[in-house]
Design a protein around this motif. Structure first.
Motif, mmCIF file in Angstrom:
data_model
loop_
_atom_site.group_PDB
_atom_site.id
_atom_site.type_symbol
_atom_site.label_atom_id
_atom_site.label_comp_id
_atom_site.label_asym_id
_atom_site.label_seq_id
_atom_site.Cartn_x
_atom_site.Cartn_y
_atom_site.Cartn_z
ATOM 1 N N GLY A 84 41.188 16.953 -23.918
ATOM 2 C CA GLY A 84 41.102 18.231 -25.266
ATOM 3 C C GLY A 84 40.818 19.900 -23.902
ATOM 4 O O GLY A 84 40.322 19.443 -23.057
ATOM 5 N N HIS A 85 40.315 20.318 -24.721
ATOM 6 C CA HIS A 85 40.296 21.791 -23.893
ATOM 7 C C HIS A 85 38.837 22.188 -24.477
ATOM 8 O O HIS A 85 38.610 21.941 -24.948
ATOM 9 C CB HIS A 85 41.505 22.973 -24.923
ATOM 10 C CG HIS A 85 41.225 23.171 -26.733
ATOM 11 N ND1 HIS A 85 40.446 24.219 -26.714
ATOM 12 C CD2 HIS A 85 42.017 22.853 -27.043
ATOM 13 C CE1 HIS A 85 40.260 23.834 -28.014
ATOM 14 N NE2 HIS A 85 41.411 23.074 -28.849
ATOM 15 N N LEU A 86 38.377 22.687 -22.830
ATOM 16 C CA LEU A 86 37.432 23.656 -22.878
ATOM 17 C C LEU A 86 37.031 25.317 -23.125
ATOM 18 O O LEU A 86 36.062 25.404 -23.718
ATOM 19 C CB LEU A 86 37.007 23.557 -21.831
ATOM 20 C CG LEU A 86 36.846 21.750 -20.792
ATOM 21 C CD1 LEU A 86 36.839 22.574 -19.555
ATOM 22 C CD2 LEU A 86 35.791 21.391 -21.612
ATOM 23 N N ALA A 117 33.859 22.436 -34.242
ATOM 24 C CA ALA A 117 35.127 21.628 -34.094
ATOM 25 C C ALA A 117 36.374 21.226 -32.567
ATOM 26 O O ALA A 117 36.821 20.334 -32.727
ATOM 27 C CB ALA A 117 35.640 21.570 -35.987
ATOM 28 N N ASP A 118 36.065 23.080 -32.759
ATOM 29 C CA ASP A 118 37.704 22.926 -32.088
ATOM 30 C C ASP A 118 37.526 23.683 -30.663
ATOM 31 O O ASP A 118 37.388 24.147 -30.807
ATOM 32 C CB ASP A 118 38.897 24.026 -33.008
ATOM 33 C CG ASP A 118 40.184 24.286 -31.923
ATOM 34 O OD1 ASP A 118 40.403 23.531 -31.223
ATOM 35 O OD2 ASP A 118 40.763 25.304 -32.567
ATOM 36 N N MET A 119 37.167 22.642 -29.990
ATOM 37 C CA MET A 119 37.141 21.241 -30.019
ATOM 38 C C MET A 119 36.224 20.712 -28.676
ATOM 39 O O MET A 119 36.364 19.640 -28.292
ATOM 40 C CB MET A 119 38.095 19.777 -30.050
ATOM 41 C CG MET A 119 38.910 20.856 -28.748
ATOM 42 S SD MET A 119 40.372 19.101 -28.282
ATOM 43 C CE MET A 119 39.820 17.973 -27.663
ATOM 44 N N LYS A 120 34.723 21.432 -28.474
ATOM 45 C CA LYS A 120 34.165 20.213 -27.463
ATOM 46 C C LYS A 120 33.418 19.800 -27.431
ATOM 47 O O LYS A 120 32.494 18.534 -27.177
ATOM 48 C CB LYS A 120 32.795 22.035 -27.883
ATOM 49 C CG LYS A 120 33.734 22.804 -26.948
ATOM 50 C CD LYS A 120 32.721 24.365 -25.942
ATOM 51 C CE LYS A 120 33.405 25.137 -25.331
ATOM 52 N NZ LYS A 120 32.271 26.238 -25.180
ATOM 53 N N ASP A 151 42.890 26.738 -21.682
ATOM 54 C CA ASP A 151 43.485 27.963 -22.014
ATOM 55 C C ASP A 151 44.763 27.053 -23.525
ATOM 56 O O ASP A 151 45.836 27.461 -23.134
ATOM 57 C CB ASP A 151 44.239 27.970 -21.349
ATOM 58 C CG ASP A 151 45.456 29.686 -21.158
ATOM 59 O OD1 ASP A 151 45.096 30.453 -21.751
ATOM 60 O OD2 ASP A 151 46.153 29.638 -20.772
ATOM 61 N N GLU A 152 43.845 25.871 -24.369
ATOM 62 C CA GLU A 152 44.881 25.753 -25.171
ATOM 63 C C GLU A 152 44.819 27.151 -25.960
ATOM 64 O O GLU A 152 46.132 26.660 -26.350
ATOM 65 C CB GLU A 152 44.134 24.638 -25.596
ATOM 66 C CG GLU A 152 45.275 23.911 -26.369
ATOM 67 C CD GLU A 152 45.112 23.937 -27.961
ATOM 68 O OE1 GLU A 152 46.176 23.681 -29.029
ATOM 69 O OE2 GLU A 152 43.720 24.932 -27.933
ATOM 70 N N GLU A 153 44.352 27.562 -25.925
ATOM 71 C CA GLU A 153 44.081 28.034 -27.245
ATOM 72 C C GLU A 153 44.950 29.272 -26.883
ATOM 73 O O GLU A 153 45.366 30.295 -27.949
ATOM 74 C CB GLU A 153 42.779 28.694 -27.610
ATOM 75 C CG GLU A 153 41.931 28.005 -28.482
ATOM 76 C CD GLU A 153 42.283 27.544 -29.792
ATOM 77 O OE1 GLU A 153 43.342 27.617 -29.792
ATOM 78 O OE2 GLU A 153 41.103 26.193 -30.225
ATOM 79 N N LEU A 154 45.686 29.548 -26.374
ATOM 80 C CA LEU A 154 46.562 30.929 -25.532
ATOM 81 C C LEU A 154 47.975 30.000 -24.711
ATOM 82 O O LEU A 154 47.680 29.847 -23.920
ATOM 83 C CB LEU A 154 46.139 32.121 -25.666
ATOM 84 C CG LEU A 154 45.483 33.099 -25.942
ATOM 85 C CD1 LEU A 154 45.457 34.670 -24.837
ATOM 86 C CD2 LEU A 154 46.232 33.309 -27.111
ATOM 87 N N GLY A 177 42.269 14.975 -28.375
ATOM 88 C CA GLY A 177 41.087 14.948 -29.681
ATOM 89 C C GLY A 177 41.413 16.258 -30.485
ATOM 90 O O GLY A 177 39.874 16.983 -30.793
ATOM 91 N N GLU A 178 41.983 17.078 -30.746
ATOM 92 C CA GLU A 178 42.244 18.196 -31.693
ATOM 93 C C GLU A 178 41.563 17.371 -33.117
ATOM 94 O O GLU A 178 41.948 16.341 -33.460
ATOM 95 C CB GLU A 178 43.564 18.600 -31.363
ATOM 96 C CG GLU A 178 43.815 19.483 -30.557
ATOM 97 C CD GLU A 178 43.212 20.551 -30.544
ATOM 98 O OE1 GLU A 178 42.734 21.224 -31.318
ATOM 99 O OE2 GLU A 178 43.877 21.206 -29.437
ATOM 100 N N PRO A 179 40.854 18.726 -33.730
ATOM 101 C CA PRO A 179 40.101 18.159 -35.207
ATOM 102 C C PRO A 179 41.179 17.496 -36.162
ATOM 103 O O PRO A 179 41.936 18.716 -36.474
ATOM 104 C CB PRO A 179 39.766 19.587 -35.984
ATOM 105 C CG PRO A 179 40.035 19.974 -34.376
ATOM 106 C CD PRO A 179 40.771 19.906 -33.889
ATOM 107 N N THR A 180 41.120 16.182 -37.173
ATOM 108 C CA THR A 180 42.117 16.326 -37.292
ATOM 109 C C THR A 180 41.640 15.236 -38.881
ATOM 110 O O THR A 180 41.101 14.542 -39.471
ATOM 111 C CB THR A 180 42.711 15.163 -37.298
ATOM 112 O OG1 THR A 180 42.166 14.027 -36.273
ATOM 113 C CG2 THR A 180 44.288 15.447 -35.954
HETATM 114 ZN ZN ZN Z 1 41.998 23.415 -30.491
#
Ligand code: ZN
Length: 396
Positions: A84-86, A117-120, A151-154, A177-180
């Motif tokens: 999961g990304h921080l 939701a995205d994604m803490k 750095d997932e978002e970029l 664990g990205e929001p689904t």
């Molecule tokens: Zn995400």
């Protein structure tokens, strides 16, 4: 067979209050990307992991951005990664939020904030599931490895890619664990950034017939841009798409522009693997339009290419997650696809690890003001992860 008693013991040890407390602590540590750093959020994750008895490590690439990894269990195989990304996308103008974006306010059963939701929220659910395993005293036959990435978002280049290049992606399966909304995603699209360049001939603005207007050439091309898309479709991620995202051209109000550049975001579906074919589709369209407008001179270059990712439908981790969602919600998860690009691609395409994407919260509220996740869904996610962790790693 999975030991049902072990699963039950872990579920009994899972503390719903802890899921929410972890989520609120992570939300309160802003980690906006771009414009910020994951340092605070990584610190919070390290503190939680240490309190759970783990020995977290902070991994940094050349850019120095922190990803936190930690292991639970025997140290032996099988190994299961949870990623999961921080980082979060910027909260934007605080006045567009009904509640402050980093306070972790709970209203009507919803946790509100940037990253809920995205994604803490999902990161908190995975941490609480790991904590429940520790507290239950259940001994795992294998190893759970949490990858809490920067750095997932970029692009993920300073986060999960760093873990991959450090040789840390060697697990037997992975959950991202990205929001689904707790549905099961095994496929996501890829993308290509194409720079289109139109060249013309400069002239005085009062005598445009003596020049060739590069902006006009580009405009003619962009009006037909969707025609570059192939006639193909994927049952879960739909058709490829194209979006003219950035434009630059011209030098002064009284000069016929001799150059115009556009960055095109072309999203890829599984099976689209050839940059040459993709460029050819742009070139064919330009050539066809030049039939009526011989002054048009366009060239194309691919700046960045990310393959779509598709994981096996029948992997053990996918089956375990189906069973876990069914046990928690009474209904098997739907098969869904992710239209964007996530860090799952590093596990699927680079490390060749059977991977499934499943998390609480909805992509429809991610990246928006008043982002939220239902507290109930966070707790359900923690229980689903706990079931999958014990199922994959439990003693035979
Ligand atoms: Zn995400």
């Amino acid at each position: 067979m999975v030991d049902d008693a072990a699963t039950q013991a872990v579920l009994d040890a899972l503390d719903p209050g802890e899921v929410l407390a972890f989520a609120r602590a992570l939300l309160a540590a802003p980690s906006e990307n771009p414009g910020g750093t994951e340092e605070f959020a990584a610190r919070v994750a390290v503190d939680i992991l240490e309190a759970l008895g783990a020995e977290p490590e902070v991994i940094r690439g050349e850019a120095g951005r922190p990803s936190v990894i930690a292991a639970f269990g025997s140290g032996a195989r099988p190994k299961l990664a949870w990623n999961g990304h921080l980082d979060v996308v910027p909260a934007g103008d605080p006045s567009t939020w009904e509640h402050p974006p980093f306070d972790g306010t709970v209203v009507d059963g919803r946790l509100i904030g940037r990253g809920a939701a995205d994604m803490k929220g999902a990161v908190a659910a995975a941490l609480a599931a790991a904590g429940a395993i520790v507290r239950s005293g259940v001994e795992l036959g294998g190893t759970l490895e949490l990858h809490l990435a920067a750095d997932e978002e970029l692009t993920g280049n300073h986060g999960t890619r760093v873990l991959w290049e450090a040789g840390l992606l060697d697990q037997d399966a992975c959950i991202v664990g990205e929001p689904t909304e707790l549905q099961l995603a095994l496929v996501e699209r890829g993308g290509a950034w194409v720079t289109a360049t139109a060249r013309g001939k400069a002239a005085h603005g009062s005598t445009p017939h003596l020049g060739v207007n590069a902006i006009t050439s580009m405009a003619r091309f962009l009006l037909h841009l969707e025609e570059v898309l192939p006639e193909r479709e994927h049952p879960l991620v739909g058709r490829p798409t194209v979006n003219a995202a950035l434009i630059e051209g011209g030098s002064a109000p009284n000069v016929v522009p001799d150059l115009c550049e556009v960055d095109v975001d072309r999203r890829l579906i599984p099976g689209e693997r050839s940059p040459e074919d993709l460029l050819a589709s742009f070139e064919r369209l330009a050539a066809r339009l030049a039939g009526d407008h011989p002054e048009m001179d366009l060239t194309f270059k691919i700046r960045e290419w990310t393959d779509a990712a598709e994981a096996p439908r029948d992997s053990r981790i996918a089956e375990l997650l189906r069973a876990a969602v069914t046990a928690e919600t009474g209904t098997p998860p739907a098969d869904v696809g992710i239209t964007g690009i996530t860090d799952a691609r590093f596990y699927i395409n680079e490390a060749r690890i059977p991977t499934a994407i499943l998390g609480p919260g909805s992509l429809t509220v991610a990246h928006t003001a008043n982002e939220w996740v239902a507290v109930e869904e966070l707790v359900a996610a923690a229980r689903i992860y706990a079931r999958a962790f014990v199922g994959f790693l439990g003693r035979e």
